[in-house]
Design a protein around this motif. Structure first.
Motif, short mmCIF file in Angstrom:
data_model
loop_
_atom_site.label_atom_id
_atom_site.label_comp_id
_atom_site.label_asym_id
_atom_site.label_seq_id
_atom_site.Cartn_x
_atom_site.Cartn_y
_atom_site.Cartn_z
N GLY A 141 0.81 -1.20 0.00
CA GLY A 141 0.00 0.00 0.00
C GLY A 141 0.85 1.26 0.00
N ASN A 142 0.23 2.38 0.36
CA ASN A 142 0.87 3.69 0.36
C ASN A 142 1.10 4.20 1.78
N ARG A 143 2.24 4.88 1.93
CA ARG A 143 2.57 5.57 3.18
C ARG A 143 2.57 4.63 4.39
N ASN A 144 3.03 3.43 4.17
CA ASN A 144 3.18 2.48 5.26
C ASN A 144 4.58 2.60 5.86
N LYS A 145 4.70 2.31 7.14
CA LYS A 145 5.98 2.52 7.82
C LYS A 145 6.30 1.35 8.76
N ILE A 146 7.57 0.96 8.73
CA ILE A 146 8.13 0.04 9.72
C ILE A 146 9.30 0.78 10.35
N LYS A 147 9.20 1.12 11.63
CA LYS A 147 10.20 1.97 12.25
C LYS A 147 10.58 1.43 13.63
N ILE A 170 11.81 -10.73 5.10
CA ILE A 170 11.62 -10.58 6.54
C ILE A 170 10.90 -9.28 6.90
N LEU A 171 11.38 -8.17 6.42
CA LEU A 171 10.70 -6.88 6.54
C LEU A 171 10.52 -6.33 5.14
N SER A 172 9.29 -6.13 4.72
CA SER A 172 9.08 -5.65 3.35
C SER A 172 7.82 -4.79 3.25
N ILE A 173 7.89 -3.81 2.34
CA ILE A 173 6.74 -2.98 1.99
C ILE A 173 6.73 -2.83 0.47
N GLY A 174 5.54 -2.85 -0.12
CA GLY A 174 5.48 -2.71 -1.56
C GLY A 174 4.07 -2.51 -2.07
N SER A 175 3.87 -2.93 -3.33
CA SER A 175 2.59 -2.76 -4.00
C SER A 175 2.02 -4.10 -4.39
N ALA A 176 0.72 -4.27 -4.11
CA ALA A 176 0.00 -5.46 -4.56
C ALA A 176 -0.80 -5.18 -5.83
N SER A 177 -0.99 -3.87 -6.14
CA SER A 177 -1.68 -3.48 -7.37
C SER A 177 -1.32 -2.04 -7.69
N GLY A 178 -1.02 -1.76 -8.96
CA GLY A 178 -0.71 -0.41 -9.40
C GLY A 178 0.56 0.14 -8.79
N LYS A 179 0.60 1.47 -8.63
CA LYS A 179 1.76 2.15 -8.07
C LYS A 179 1.49 2.57 -6.62
N THR A 180 2.49 2.43 -5.79
CA THR A 180 2.39 2.91 -4.41
C THR A 180 3.57 3.82 -4.12
N SER A 206 13.29 -5.09 2.33
CA SER A 206 12.97 -4.92 0.91
C SER A 206 11.83 -3.93 0.70
N LEU A 207 11.96 -3.13 -0.38
CA LEU A 207 10.81 -2.48 -1.00
C LEU A 207 10.42 -3.40 -2.14
N ASP A 212 4.19 -6.59 -12.29
CA ASP A 212 3.44 -5.52 -12.96
C ASP A 212 2.99 -4.42 -11.99
N CYS A 213 3.58 -4.36 -10.81
CA CYS A 213 3.29 -3.30 -9.85
C CYS A 213 4.56 -2.50 -9.61
N VAL A 214 4.41 -1.28 -9.06
CA VAL A 214 5.54 -0.38 -8.89
C VAL A 214 5.50 0.25 -7.50
N THR A 215 6.66 0.30 -6.84
CA THR A 215 6.80 1.04 -5.59
C THR A 215 7.68 2.26 -5.85
#
Length: 227
Positions: A141-147, A170-180, A206-207, A212-215
């Motif tokens: 998703g968008n504007r997610n944070k792991i801090k 292990i720690l990752s944030i990204g896009s499941a659809s479209g651009k995030t 990882s980001l 076919d999705c973009v971060t």
């Protein structure tokens, strides 16, 4: 409207009402029950006091675990410890996987996980099934944070075949659809990775996006990985 709740390990037998003076009881695996009770609500903050809290992660089939605007805040690394106590069984007789906190394969925005330790608990779960992929946080998703999150005892031993391990994030944030955009992993530490046979397959931080999705415009900064 944003709302705060408090969770603690209680020894008085009371469930609590979630206020700072009467926190929900998160002991004995009750953390999952608390989150499930708010599964239809957005923009909540869960303040988790110092202590150790067991979670089944997604092993109970609750794959869409975190909701829009949820913030999971501990009392600090090494003080609030969330520990995996189960895993999702694979068809492979020795295999399984789990993730402590996730939006699974769905974009969910403005989720924060911060100020706690996640124990993926490989060495206890190993005796049940050794071929486990155990992760800490996977958000889409968008504007997610792991801090300010520490991860211990994560593993990348889930088998795709008799000779090949699946890559585990292990720690990752990204896009499941479209651009995030606007995702952050910051001031995190991954230590004591389980690698008992020297063949674990892990991407620590990882980001990450699905095909076919973009971060875009994410930030990974001031993190430590100690093998």
């Amino acid at each position: 409207m944003p709302q705060d709740y408090w969770i603690a390990v209680r020894n008085d037998g009371k469930n609590g009402n979630g206020t700072i003076n009467d926190p929900f009881d998160g002991s004995s695996g009750k953390l999952d029950t608390i989150f499930l009770a708010f599964a239809k609500d957005k923009n909540l903050t869960f303040n988790i006091a110092a202590g150790t809290y067991g979670t089944v992660g997604i092993a109970n089939g609750n794959f869409e675990q975190l909701k829009e605007g949820w913030q999971i805040k501990g009392a600090g690394v090494g003080r609030t410890i969330v520990k995996l106590i189960d895993f999702h069984k694979d068809t492979h007789p020795q295999g399984g996987f789990n993730i402590c906190f996730t939006t699974w394969y769905k974009n969910v925005n403005n989720v924060t996980i911060q100020d706690l330790t996640i124990d993926c608990n490989y060495w206890e779960l190993y005796f049940l099934r050794p071929r486990l992929g155990l992760s800490a946080v996977r958000l889409y998703g968008n504007r997610n944070k792991i801090k300010n999150v520490q991860v211990i005892n994560a593993s990348g031993h889930r088998r795709l075949s008799e000779t090949e391990n699946e890559e585990n994030f292990i720690l990752s944030i990204g896009s499941a659809s479209g651009k995030t955009t606007g995702n952050i992993i910051e001031n995190c530490e991954i230590v004591n990775l389980a690698n008992n046979d020297g063949k674990g397959y892990i991407s620590a931080i990882s980001l990450l996006s699905l095909p076919d999705c973009v971060t875009n415009n994410g930030r990974v900064s001031r993190n430590i990985v100690n093998m």
